[in-house]
Design an enzyme around this catalytic site. Sequence first.
Site, PDB file in Angstrom:
ATOM      1  N   ALA A  50       0.837  -1.208   0.000  1.00 29.98           N
ATOM      2  CA  ALA A  50       0.000   0.000   0.000  1.00 29.98           C
ATOM      3  C   ALA A  50       0.870   1.255   0.000  1.00 29.98           C
ATOM      4  O   ALA A  50       0.585   2.221  -0.719  1.00 29.98           O
ATOM      5  CB  ALA A  50      -0.936  -0.012   1.209  1.00 29.98           C
ATOM      6  N   GLU A 146       5.895  -9.275   1.416  1.00 27.47           N
ATOM      7  CA  GLU A 146       4.992  -9.398   2.563  1.00 27.47           C
ATOM      8  C   GLU A 146       3.720 -10.176   2.197  1.00 27.47           C
ATOM      9  O   GLU A 146       2.792 -10.240   2.991  1.00 27.47           O
ATOM     10  CB  GLU A 146       4.614  -8.016   3.120  1.00 27.47           C
ATOM     11  CG  GLU A 146       5.763  -7.354   3.865  1.00 27.47           C
ATOM     12  CD  GLU A 146       5.390  -6.032   4.522  1.00 27.47           C
ATOM     13  OE1 GLU A 146       6.065  -5.654   5.484  1.00 27.47           O
ATOM     14  OE2 GLU A 146       4.439  -5.363   4.073  1.00 27.47           O
ATOM     15  N   GLY A 232      20.242   4.542   2.167  1.00 27.72           N
ATOM     16  CA  GLY A 232      19.834   5.596   3.101  1.00 27.72           C
ATOM     17  C   GLY A 232      20.325   6.957   2.641  1.00 27.72           C
ATOM     18  O   GLY A 232      20.207   7.305   1.462  1.00 27.72           O
ATOM     19  N   ASP A 257      12.080  11.042  10.271  1.00 25.42           N
ATOM     20  CA  ASP A 257      11.540   9.684  10.428  1.00 25.42           C
ATOM     21  C   ASP A 257      11.796   8.945   9.115  1.00 25.42           C
ATOM     22  O   ASP A 257      11.265   9.330   8.073  1.00 25.42           O
ATOM     23  CB  ASP A 257      10.030   9.794  10.718  1.00 25.42           C
ATOM     24  CG  ASP A 257       9.358   8.433  10.842  1.00 25.42           C
ATOM     25  OD1 ASP A 257      10.062   7.394  10.745  1.00 25.42           O
ATOM     26  OD2 ASP A 257       8.131   8.398  11.030  1.00 25.42           O
ATOM     27  N   THR A 259      10.905   5.950   8.347  1.00 26.71           N
ATOM     28  CA  THR A 259       9.873   4.979   7.967  1.00 26.71           C
ATOM     29  C   THR A 259       9.328   5.337   6.592  1.00 26.71           C
ATOM     30  O   THR A 259       8.991   6.486   6.359  1.00 26.71           O
ATOM     31  CB  THR A 259       8.670   5.034   8.953  1.00 26.71           C
ATOM     32  OG1 THR A 259       9.163   5.171  10.255  1.00 26.71           O
ATOM     33  CG2 THR A 259       7.779   3.817   8.822  1.00 26.71           C
ATOM     34  N   ASP A 263       9.970   2.604   0.755  1.00 23.61           N
ATOM     35  CA  ASP A 263       8.738   2.373  -0.010  1.00 23.61           C
ATOM     36  C   ASP A 263       8.466   3.531  -0.969  1.00 23.61           C
ATOM     37  O   ASP A 263       8.041   3.316  -2.110  1.00 23.61           O
ATOM     38  CB  ASP A 263       7.542   2.193   0.943  1.00 23.61           C
ATOM     39  CG  ASP A 263       7.603   0.872   1.693  1.00 23.61           C
ATOM     40  OD1 ASP A 263       8.284  -0.053   1.199  1.00 23.61           O
ATOM     41  OD2 ASP A 263       6.979   0.768   2.762  1.00 23.61           O
ATOM     42  N   ARG A 296       9.490  13.940   6.986  1.00 24.96           N
ATOM     43  CA  ARG A 296       8.137  13.955   7.565  1.00 24.96           C
ATOM     44  C   ARG A 296       7.876  12.662   8.328  1.00 24.96           C
ATOM     45  O   ARG A 296       8.366  11.611   7.922  1.00 24.96           O
ATOM     46  CB  ARG A 296       7.088  14.046   6.447  1.00 24.96           C
ATOM     47  CG  ARG A 296       7.236  15.305   5.658  1.00 24.96           C
ATOM     48  CD  ARG A 296       6.508  15.204   4.345  1.00 24.96           C
ATOM     49  NE  ARG A 296       6.866  16.359   3.545  1.00 24.96           N
ATOM     50  CZ  ARG A 296       6.396  16.628   2.356  1.00 24.96           C
ATOM     51  NH1 ARG A 296       5.524  15.807   1.803  1.00 24.96           N
ATOM     52  NH2 ARG A 296       6.770  17.702   1.716  1.00 24.96           N
ATOM     53  N   GLY A 298       5.787   9.310   9.650  1.00 22.55           N
ATOM     54  CA  GLY A 298       4.796   8.377   9.103  1.00 22.55           C
ATOM     55  C   GLY A 298       5.278   7.709   7.834  1.00 22.55           C
ATOM     56  O   GLY A 298       6.395   7.936   7.367  1.00 22.55           O
TER      57      GLY A 298
HETATM   58  P1  ADP Z   1      15.118   1.200   3.432  1.00 18.24           P
HETATM   59  O1  ADP Z   1      14.192   1.978   4.314  1.00 18.24           O
HETATM   60  O2  ADP Z   1      14.429   0.214   2.574  1.00 18.24           O
HETATM   61  O3  ADP Z   1      16.329   0.655   4.150  1.00 18.24           O
HETATM   62  P2  ADP Z   1      16.790   3.390   2.542  1.00 18.24           P
HETATM   63  O4  ADP Z   1      16.961   3.798   3.982  1.00 18.24           O
HETATM   64  O5  ADP Z   1      18.000   2.961   1.817  1.00 18.24           O
HETATM   65  O6  ADP Z   1      15.667   2.279   2.381  1.00 18.24           O
HETATM   66  O7  ADP Z   1      16.123   4.647   1.813  1.00 18.24           O
HETATM   67  C1  ADP Z   1      15.657   4.623   0.494  1.00 18.24           C
HETATM   68  C2  ADP Z   1      16.044   5.892  -0.221  1.00 18.24           C
HETATM   69  O8  ADP Z   1      15.472   7.033   0.449  1.00 18.24           O
HETATM   70  C3  ADP Z   1      17.548   6.157  -0.281  1.00 18.24           C
HETATM   71  O9  ADP Z   1      18.139   5.518  -1.380  1.00 18.24           O
HETATM   72  C4  ADP Z   1      17.589   7.675  -0.399  1.00 18.24           C
HETATM   73  O10 ADP Z   1      17.368   8.068  -1.741  1.00 18.24           O
HETATM   74  C5  ADP Z   1      16.394   8.114   0.448  1.00 18.24           C
HETATM   75  N1  ADP Z   1      16.837   8.388   1.830  1.00 18.24           N
HETATM   76  C6  ADP Z   1      16.728   7.561   2.904  1.00 18.24           C
HETATM   77  N2  ADP Z   1      17.265   8.117   4.013  1.00 18.24           N
HETATM   78  C7  ADP Z   1      17.722   9.340   3.637  1.00 18.24           C
HETATM   79  C8  ADP Z   1      18.387  10.420   4.309  1.00 18.24           C
HETATM   80  N3  ADP Z   1      18.701  10.371   5.616  1.00 18.24           N
HETATM   81  N4  ADP Z   1      18.702  11.523   3.585  1.00 18.24           N
HETATM   82  C9  ADP Z   1      18.397  11.613   2.268  1.00 18.24           C
HETATM   83  N5  ADP Z   1      17.774  10.618   1.583  1.00 18.24           N
HETATM   84  C10 ADP Z   1      17.448   9.504   2.240  1.00 18.24           C
END
Ligand code: ADP
Length: 319
Positions: A50, A146, A232, A257, A259, A263, A296, A298
């Site tokens: 979702a 899932e 990340g 956040d 989370t 997705d 943001r 959620g």
């Molecule tokens: P998951 O939650 O599946 O581990 P990631 O944490 O790798 O996925 O996050 C997915 C994407 O979201 C990253 O490739 C990046 O583009 C973006 N993202 C996640 N965390 C950050 C952050 N702290 N700053 C900037 N972009 C982020």
Amino acid sequence: MSPDPSTHRGSVVVVGSANVDLVVDVPRHPGGGETILGGDLRRSTGGKGANQAVAAARAGGADTTFVGALGRDESGELLLASLDGAGVRTDLVGRTAAPTGTALITVSPDGENAIVVAPGANSHVRIGPEQAERIGAADVVLAQLEIPLDVVLAAGAARRPGAVLALNAAPSRDLPDAMWAALDLLIVNEHEARDLAGEAAGPATPTDPVDAAEHLAAALLAKVPAVVVTLGGAGCLVAQRGSAPVRVPAPRVDAVDTTGAGDTFCGVLAAALAGGSTLVDAARTASFAGALAVTRPGAQDAVPTADEVTTFAHPEQQP
Ligand code: ADP
């Protein structure tokens, strides 16, 4: 001829889970047999399927259908309202006697989550003739893990030649050969990449995360034609058979956040691919959307609009 990505609104079918998350802040996680008092209950809409459908429609601007299953209960209505509100087509969502999937989440002061998932209706997702027909018309079919694996395989089998079957292999699990053979694109974070690459990656994975992702992706390309490893705040790595891997940085943001970042990334990547973008360009757009999502709180609530993503990605084009 390829569609013009600036005007073509591609179609995406997301096949996956839908959950209501019940969240309580706790001073510490309870042990066995223990009762503790927590804060006020918060209820929000989630589930990887979702969430990714909301992202493909709202942040990615694609014509998006969600194929999943909900109970005939209040949680099911809440999820339908969230999906409908984001512009997702929900006419092919199944309603089952089993209750809507529910995640029970306690959050301790250090931010650590303890989660129990009751899959409920998510175990009863079906690819019937109507779902197969919609999948057969889609540009991109996006699934996660899932829901039962045979549902993902059935969805893949229903796609038309030339359409992309993308799998966000989360939560991590072994994939059978039939799944590898069907996949066009794998989207994983570094942990999932490590789990799936397994012994194929060899013992010497580099310690730098981006180098490690490149090493793991190279091993995974033996099984699937294209891999995106999300990292990340470090962005993501795009690896495709026959071309050099491309590192896509994430824009710097104040993370509130995380989370739903993954997705949001997956949904927007699928939408951009459906619209005719190359994989690398789609990953760039998804990276901006993922970064906005972490600013943001959620999951579905944190998904930005397509206009917000465009403004963030191309500030120079604003009047
Ligand atoms: P998951 O939650 O599946 O581990 P990631 O944490 O790798 O996925 O996050 C997915 C994407 O979201 C990253 O490739 C990046 O583009 C973006 N993202 C996640 N965390 C950050 C952050 N702290 N700053 C900037 N972009 C982020």
